[in-house]
Design a protein around this motif. Structure first.
Motif, mmCIF file in Angstrom:
data_model
loop_
_atom_site.group_PDB
_atom_site.id
_atom_site.type_symbol
_atom_site.label_atom_id
_atom_site.label_comp_id
_atom_site.label_asym_id
_atom_site.label_seq_id
_atom_site.Cartn_x
_atom_site.Cartn_y
_atom_site.Cartn_z
ATOM 1 N N ARG A 114 0.849 -1.299 -0.050
ATOM 2 C CA ARG A 114 -0.026 0.092 0.074
ATOM 3 C C ARG A 114 0.730 1.269 -0.024
ATOM 4 O O ARG A 114 0.232 2.313 0.289
ATOM 5 C CB ARG A 114 -1.019 0.205 1.094
ATOM 6 N N GLY A 115 2.121 1.181 -0.230
ATOM 7 C CA GLY A 115 2.923 2.415 -0.366
ATOM 8 C C GLY A 115 3.378 2.884 0.810
ATOM 9 O O GLY A 115 3.474 4.245 0.656
ATOM 10 N N TRP A 116 3.188 2.779 1.996
ATOM 11 C CA TRP A 116 3.422 3.416 3.233
ATOM 12 C C TRP A 116 4.898 3.431 3.658
ATOM 13 O O TRP A 116 5.275 4.357 4.459
ATOM 14 C CB TRP A 116 2.739 2.674 4.616
ATOM 15 N N GLY A 117 5.723 2.562 2.997
ATOM 16 C CA GLY A 117 7.116 2.591 3.344
ATOM 17 C C GLY A 117 7.297 1.953 4.676
ATOM 18 O O GLY A 117 6.338 1.495 5.321
ATOM 19 N N ARG A 118 8.451 1.977 4.973
ATOM 20 C CA ARG A 118 8.935 1.194 6.393
ATOM 21 C C ARG A 118 8.947 2.138 7.658
ATOM 22 O O ARG A 118 8.877 1.562 8.858
ATOM 23 C CB ARG A 118 10.330 0.643 6.081
ATOM 24 N N ASP A 119 8.491 3.484 7.566
ATOM 25 C CA ASP A 119 8.899 4.532 8.723
ATOM 26 C C ASP A 119 7.573 4.763 9.352
ATOM 27 O O ASP A 119 7.051 5.794 9.533
ATOM 28 C CB ASP A 119 9.405 5.718 8.239
ATOM 29 N N PHE A 120 7.123 3.446 9.864
ATOM 30 C CA PHE A 120 5.851 3.663 10.692
ATOM 31 C C PHE A 120 5.553 2.475 11.429
ATOM 32 O O PHE A 120 6.352 1.482 11.389
ATOM 33 C CB PHE A 120 4.545 3.812 9.781
ATOM 34 N N GLY A 121 4.722 2.677 12.816
ATOM 35 C CA GLY A 121 4.532 1.557 13.577
ATOM 36 C C GLY A 121 3.302 1.524 13.988
ATOM 37 O O GLY A 121 2.531 2.892 13.746
ATOM 38 N N PHE A 122 2.561 0.670 14.747
ATOM 39 C CA PHE A 122 0.965 1.035 15.165
ATOM 40 C C PHE A 122 1.141 1.442 16.532
ATOM 41 O O PHE A 122 2.161 1.327 17.411
ATOM 42 C CB PHE A 122 0.462 -0.462 15.266
ATOM 43 N N GLY A 123 0.161 2.158 16.914
ATOM 44 C CA GLY A 123 -0.096 2.913 18.233
ATOM 45 C C GLY A 123 -1.344 2.424 18.919
ATOM 46 O O GLY A 123 -2.376 2.272 18.066
ATOM 47 N N VAL A 124 -1.590 2.836 20.000
ATOM 48 C CA VAL A 124 -2.757 2.706 20.986
ATOM 49 C C VAL A 124 -3.140 3.841 21.660
ATOM 50 O O VAL A 124 -2.433 4.799 22.061
ATOM 51 C CB VAL A 124 -2.508 1.561 22.072
ATOM 52 N N LEU A 125 -4.486 4.261 21.281
ATOM 53 C CA LEU A 125 -4.973 5.461 21.695
ATOM 54 C C LEU A 125 -5.700 5.217 23.379
ATOM 55 O O LEU A 125 -6.362 4.228 23.201
ATOM 56 C CB LEU A 125 -6.120 6.090 21.051
#
Ligand SMILES: NC(=O)c1ccc[n+]([C@@H]2O[C@H](COP(=O)([O-])OP(=O)(O)OC[C@H]3O[C@@H](n4cnc5c(N)ncnc54)[C@H](OP(=O)(O)O)[C@@H]3O)[C@@H](O)[C@H]2O)c1
Length: 208
Positions: free
Chosen positions: A195-206
């Motif tokens: 989906r083209g997001w690239g590698r520079d992300f992670g998941f988070g919790v609110l």
């Protein structure tokens, strides 16, 4: 490391590639006693310069209470065989079946690892985010969500390790929850590469 997690844990990291190298540095910085187990020590001279002991996989496992598998899935059988006795140790499976199927006869890679090391306490963890965020457990200065699951006897130690690096840890529960951890990794990989997001992300919790 937080106040409650301040005990140094003896950890072997098997494999010193993207994941193994980063985890070894992050765990060392968090105060743990890390030994890296590799087949060819000359390839990882940089780890020794960080004060990390580099040895063969069996010696690394023998010196540790927790052993992290950071190798490709097709190498798992070979790698586990090279570790020697694992009875009573916590065995962390940080792998993902990328470009290869989950080994035949198993619903998850974690179940496959359990079949390779039935005497160990297998915990699935550290596989749901790109390797570059494994060293400090955060993305853009915010702790990243890290789900884990597996043996009751092993999870508290792995929770402590992950928190000590900086992750926002979710202990999902027993071995029956390993599939959820592997699904989270599949979602990360799908977003990153399809989906083209690239590698520079992670998941988070609110939370409120
Ligand atoms: N890359 C990521 O962002 C990421 C994130 C989360 C999870 N993962 C998963 O983590 C695992 C490792 O990925 P990686 O990117 O770190 O791979 P990598 O950079 O290719 O490193 C693999 C490491 O495994 C070692 N190895 C291979 N076969 C071995 C064996 N039989 N015994 C001992 N060591 C062996 C290699 O050592 P040699 O130099 O001796 O070949 C190398 O140090 C994979 O299952 C991957 O799906 C990757």
């Amino acid at each position: 490391m937080t106040q409650s997690d301040q005990m140094a844990i003896r950890v072997a990291v098997i494999g010193a590639g993207n994941v193994g190298g980063r985890l070894a540095r992050g765990l060392t910085r968090a105060g743990h006693q890390v030994t890296v187990g590799v087949r060819r020590a000359e390839r990882v001279a940089d780890l020794a310069s960080h004060g990390i002991t580099v040895t063969d996989p069996a010696s690394a496992a023998a010196a540790s209470d927790v052993v992290v598998l950071a190798v490709p899935v097709p190498a798992l059988a070979d790698a586990v065989r090279s570790l020697g006795p694992l009875r009573g140790k916590t065995l962390v499976d940080a792998t993902n079946a990328v470009g290869v199927p989950v080994p035949e006869g198993h619903d998850t890679v974690g179940a496959y690892v359990t079949s390779l090391a039935p005497d160990a306490f297998v915990v699935k963890a550290f596989n749901t985010i790109g390797a570059e965020h494994l060293e400090d457990g955060s993305v853009g200065g915010t702790s990243a969500f890290l789900p884990l699951a597996g043996a009751d006897e092993g999870r508290p130690t792995v929770v402590a390790l992950a928190r000590s690096i900086g992750f926002d840890v979710a202990d999902l529960g027993g071995p029956e929850c390993i599939g959820m951890v592997e699904d989270a990794a599949r979602m990360w990989i799908h977003l990153a590469f399809r989906r083209g997001w690239g590698r520079d992300f992670g998941f988070g919790v609110l939370r409120q």
